[in-house]
Write an enzyme that holds these catalytic residues in place. Structure first.
Site, mmCIF file in Angstrom:
data_model
loop_
_atom_site.group_PDB
_atom_site.id
_atom_site.type_symbol
_atom_site.label_atom_id
_atom_site.label_comp_id
_atom_site.label_asym_id
_atom_site.label_seq_id
_atom_site.Cartn_x
_atom_site.Cartn_y
_atom_site.Cartn_z
ATOM 1 C CD GLU A 1 -1.403 -5.767 5.511
ATOM 2 O OE1 GLU A 1 -1.092 -6.057 4.339
ATOM 3 O OE2 GLU A 1 -1.915 -4.668 5.825
ATOM 4 C CG HIS B 1 -3.608 -3.287 3.105
ATOM 5 N ND1 HIS B 1 -2.624 -2.897 3.988
ATOM 6 C CD2 HIS B 1 -4.089 -2.162 2.536
ATOM 7 C CE1 HIS B 1 -2.530 -1.574 3.977
ATOM 8 N NE2 HIS B 1 -3.402 -1.109 3.100
ATOM 9 C CB CYS C 1 -1.002 -0.036 1.157
ATOM 10 S SG CYS C 1 -2.356 1.128 0.897
#
Ligand code: MN
Length: 218
Positions: free
Chosen positions: A194, A192, A89
């Site tokens: 994660e 994202h 990001c």
């Protein structure tokens, strides 16, 4: 500054040992990287557009000058020294600006017919599609040429830096990933992973690739 727990959890799940850095003086970047085998540039607020030669537009959000300075120094050093780097990001934006590229300060006001890139769905939700360049390292890592990703950004890569190339795009043409053209391990994604990997194993792969590249330097 706080770092959301998902980054460290993903690096750990990929077999690495995560180390969270405070914001330090940019002059410290080379010494910091001597102690690390890889670099993950995390998400966050907007980059100051002065770093790519622009004054702020009305749509620019919050900026953090000290963090900008340290992360840009880390990214430049990592690229120069061949330290594997994964940008997520804001991190892909830092990577691109560090290498000499530019950003859209605010997609909604600078592009027509742009998708909603700031989802209000849950963090893990696959909000929009991305198409990957089949010849890219990113496609090889993910093992797909199409995917669905989450989206929490209003900025994006505009002019891709020398030494990098765009390798994934949203259906509206917004660049969603870049990578190094010289064979070094420098990847950046606008989504994202994660926040997605524990539901969608595909999204652990960028972390696994970073850990593998970092391990190769030990
Ligand atoms: Mn997006």
């Amino acid at each position: 500054m706080q770092v959301p727990a998902g980054y460290a959890a993903a690096v750990e799940a990929a077999g690495g040992i995560p180390v969270i850095l405070p914001v330090l003086a940019p002059e410290k970047a080379p010494e910091v990287l001597e102690h690390l085998q890889g670099l993950l540039l995390s998400g966050g607020v907007d980059l100051d557009p002065s770093h790519y030669g622009e004054d702020p537009l009305p749509g620019l959000g919050k900026v953090t000058p000290e963090r900008d300075a340290f992360e840009l120094a880390l990214a430049r050093r990592a690229l120069a020294a061949g330290v594997p780097v994964l940008g997520i990001c804001r991190g892909v934006q830092v990577l691109n600006v560090a290498a000499g590229g530019t950003l859209f300060q605010d997609l909604g006001s600078q592009l027509e017919k742009v998708l909603k890139h700031r989802q209000e769905a849950p963090r893990w939700h696959e909000s929009h599609a991305v198409r990957l360049d089949p010849s890219s390292r990113m496609a090889a890592i993910l093992g797909v040429t199409e995917a669905r990703v989450n989206s929490f950004h209003h900025q994006a890569v505009r002019v891709v830096a020398p030494g990098l190339r765009a390798v994934a795009w949203a259906p509206d043409g917004v660049i969603e990933a870049v990578e190094s053209v010289d064979g070094g391990f420098a990847l950046g994604v606008q989504w994202h992973p994660e926040e997605m990997w524990d539901r969608y194993p595909l999204h652990l792969k960028p972390f696994s690739a970073l850990v593998e590249a970092a391990r190769a330097r030990l």
